[in-house]
Design a protein around this motif. Structure first.
Motif, PDB file in Angstrom:
ATOM      1  N   HIS A 241       0.832  -1.207   0.000  1.00  0.00           N
ATOM      2  CA  HIS A 241       0.000   0.000   0.000  1.00  0.00           C
ATOM      3  C   HIS A 241       0.869   1.260   0.000  1.00  0.00           C
ATOM      4  CE1 HIS A 241      -3.429  -2.375   2.218  1.00  0.00           C
ATOM      5  NE2 HIS A 241      -3.090  -2.897   1.052  1.00  0.00           N
ATOM      6  N   CYS A 243       3.860   1.778  -0.948  1.00  0.00           N
ATOM      7  CA  CYS A 243       4.579   2.038  -2.206  1.00  0.00           C
ATOM      8  C   CYS A 243       3.733   2.925  -3.117  1.00  0.00           C
ATOM      9  CB  CYS A 243       4.896   0.722  -2.928  1.00  0.00           C
ATOM     10  SG  CYS A 243       6.200  -0.226  -2.146  1.00  0.00           S
ATOM     11  N   SER A 244       2.460   2.594  -3.236  1.00  0.00           N
ATOM     12  CA  SER A 244       1.560   3.395  -4.078  1.00  0.00           C
ATOM     13  C   SER A 244       1.327   4.775  -3.484  1.00  0.00           C
ATOM     14  CB  SER A 244       0.220   2.667  -4.242  1.00  0.00           C
ATOM     15  OG  SER A 244       0.392   1.438  -4.919  1.00  0.00           O
ATOM     16  N   TYR A 245       1.192   4.835  -2.156  1.00  0.00           N
ATOM     17  CA  TYR A 245       0.941   6.129  -1.516  1.00  0.00           C
ATOM     18  C   TYR A 245       2.162   7.040  -1.594  1.00  0.00           C
ATOM     19  CZ  TYR A 245      -3.347   4.052   0.367  1.00  0.00           C
ATOM     20  OH  TYR A 245      -4.574   3.448   0.501  1.00  0.00           O
ATOM     21  N   LYS A 247       4.465   7.098  -3.964  1.00  0.00           N
ATOM     22  CA  LYS A 247       4.531   7.604  -5.342  1.00  0.00           C
ATOM     23  C   LYS A 247       3.465   8.696  -5.552  1.00  0.00           C
ATOM     24  CE  LYS A 247       4.729   5.899 -10.127  1.00  0.00           C
ATOM     25  NZ  LYS A 247       3.696   6.700 -10.769  1.00  0.00           N
ATOM     26  N   ARG A 272       9.378   4.829  -4.562  1.00  0.00           N
ATOM     27  CA  ARG A 272       8.386   3.754  -4.580  1.00  0.00           C
ATOM     28  C   ARG A 272       9.024   2.396  -4.303  1.00  0.00           C
ATOM     29  NH1 ARG A 272       6.487  -0.201  -7.650  1.00  0.00           N
ATOM     30  NH2 ARG A 272       4.234  -0.632  -7.626  1.00  0.00           N
ATOM     31  N   LEU A 416      -7.533   3.877  -4.623  1.00  0.00           N
ATOM     32  CA  LEU A 416      -6.522   2.876  -4.251  1.00  0.00           C
ATOM     33  C   LEU A 416      -7.001   2.016  -3.095  1.00  0.00           C
ATOM     34  CD1 LEU A 416      -3.255   5.010  -4.490  1.00  0.00           C
ATOM     35  CD2 LEU A 416      -3.849   3.043  -5.914  1.00  0.00           C
TER      36      LEU A 416
END
Length: 444
Positions: A241, A243-245, A247, A272, A416
């Protein structure tokens, strides 16, 4: 010749056409100077002749400019420009005061810039013919000759033939130099393009190899993160999670005008990737504590607070990736993601810009996911409530611009979060049930 070669020579064609356009514009100075010098009695050129040259030059410039505006007319513009330059020399030579015979060699040399030996050969021949016509007009047309014949009292025809032969010999030299120069420069450019193409092919191969290596490295990093997930029920999903946040937040910061120089595309991708490893130190925390359903005791909390330092120790053994910048980012994220902007965090109590930017971004992503995700000891908080906490924590837990970036990403967070909950629901439920039974059995 391949497409890239064609494009190179076509772009060169456009550039030289522009150069000739500027030359035609600059030559307007010539008739103006004729007019001024005549008024000063320095030179005598009829006003009509100066005016004719001026009008011709201005019209030629306008036509060349209009042709240059259309790429489809590039070759037409080339031929027109060369013709216009040749005719400019012709106009100069029609006045008996001006002797410009060898100046007819200027245009052939200009054609060398096109790297086209056919155009150079044709231009050289055409200019030679125009020069002969100029001679003829000066001696048999309306223009009276200014040449003084020798004691042999040659006739006009005799003089014309003799002079033509003499200049023909000189023009052979002009032709040889112009043609050889054009031919040689074209061969040089072809060789240069061939060399560059070979170099680009090698560079492309190296880039593909580096890309493959980087992909493999990222897969290994993700594998390590997945091992951590088998140790801790929620940390495995948590790192995915975050990693996406990370970025998302970094891109929002850059798009909003913050840290634009630091947050390049490569750096954001490194952020990321490094986020996968920010909780790697939890491997050294006992599973019973990590997956405890209730609150930690003071002793357990102090043990949990060791994971940033443990993570830093582990990441010191991570092989250097690329230039090592990713390693530095991973170490800073792991060690500093629990620091707070006001200095009240741990393990060092760093504050404000003492905390690396990557760790300040990581801290926001870490807290965001912790608030809106399920844990053994709590249900997920609503996204709007979580964003209220970010608003309240500006300048204390988070750097204000980072907190604002999170708040502005509300719609992306909703999207997401929905994706994560949908894909992880079954696995989370099974793992949660297993750990609940485990802790119940420990009570007995």
């Amino acid at each position: 010749m391949n497409t890239s070669d064609d494009l190179f020579f076509f772009d060169n064609l456009l550039r030289i056409n522009k150069l000739i356009e500027r030359m035609l514009l600059v030559t307007i100075i010539v008739p103006v100077s004729f007019f001024v010098l005549t008024r000063l009695n320095v030179w005598r050129v009829p006003d009509f002749h100066s005016l004719s040259i001026g009008i011709y030059t201005l019209v030629s410039y306008i036509v060349q400019h209009l042709l240059n505006k259309k790429r489809a007319f590039a070759k037409i513009a080339m031929h027109f420009g060369l013709f216009a330059c040749s005719m400019f020399v012709i106009l100069l030579s029609t006045n008996k005061v001006i002797s410009v015979n060898i100046t007819f060699g200027i245009v052939p040399f200009i054609t060398c810039l096109y790297y086209n030996k056919k155009v150079t050969a044709f231009s050289t021949f055409a200019c030679f013919v125009l020069m002969i016509i100029s001679f003829w007009s000066r001696h048999y047309g309306v223009i009276q000759t200014v040449y003084v014949y020798n004691a042999n009292n040659w006739s006009d025809l005799h003089w014309f033939i003799s002079t033509t032969v003499g200049f023909a010999v000189k023009y052979v030299f002009v032709f040889m130099v112009a043609f050889t120069t054009s031919n040689r420069t074209r061969a040089t450019m072809d060789k240069l393009i061939e060399t560059m193409a070979a170099r680009d092919a090698v560079n492309y191969k190296l880039q593909e190899q580096n890309k493959t290596l980087r992909t493999t490295q990222n897969e290994i990093i993700q594998f390590v993160a997945s091992l951590l997930g088998s140790h801790d029920l929620f940390t495995g999903f948590h790192v995915i999670h975050t990693c996406s946040y990370v970025k998302m937040i970094a891109e929002e910061l850059r798009n909003s005008g913050f840290y634009e120089e630091e947050l390049t595309e490569k750096v954001i991708n490194d952020y990321r990737t490094a986020a996968f490893l920010h909780d790697i130190g939890k491997i050294h925390i006992p599973e019973g504590i990590l997956n405890k359903p209730g609150k930690f005791t003071d002793q357990e909390y102090e043990l949990m607070k060791c994971h940033p330092e443990e993570g830093l120790k582990l990441l010191k053994f991570l092989p250097k990736i690329d230039d090592g910048s990713l390693n530095v980012i991973a170490e800073n994220m792991a060690y500093c993601h629990h620091e707070k902007y006001d200095g009240s965090g741990y393990p060092q109590g760093l504050k404000e810009k003492e905390i690396p930017l990557c760790a300040r971004v990581m801290a926001a992503a870490d807290v965001l996911d912790a608030l809106i995700s399920k844990r053994l000891y709590k249900d997920p908080m609503s996204i709007d409530k979580a964003l209220e906490i970010f608003e309240e924590s500006k300048g204390s837990h988070f750097e204000p611009c980072i907190a604002d970036a999170v708040i502005r990403c509300r719609e992306k967070i909703i999207e997401l979060d929905a994706q994560f909950k949908e894909t992880e629901a079954d696995t989370s439920a099974k793992e949660l049930l297993w750990w609940e039974k485990y802790h119940e059995s420990m009570k007995d």
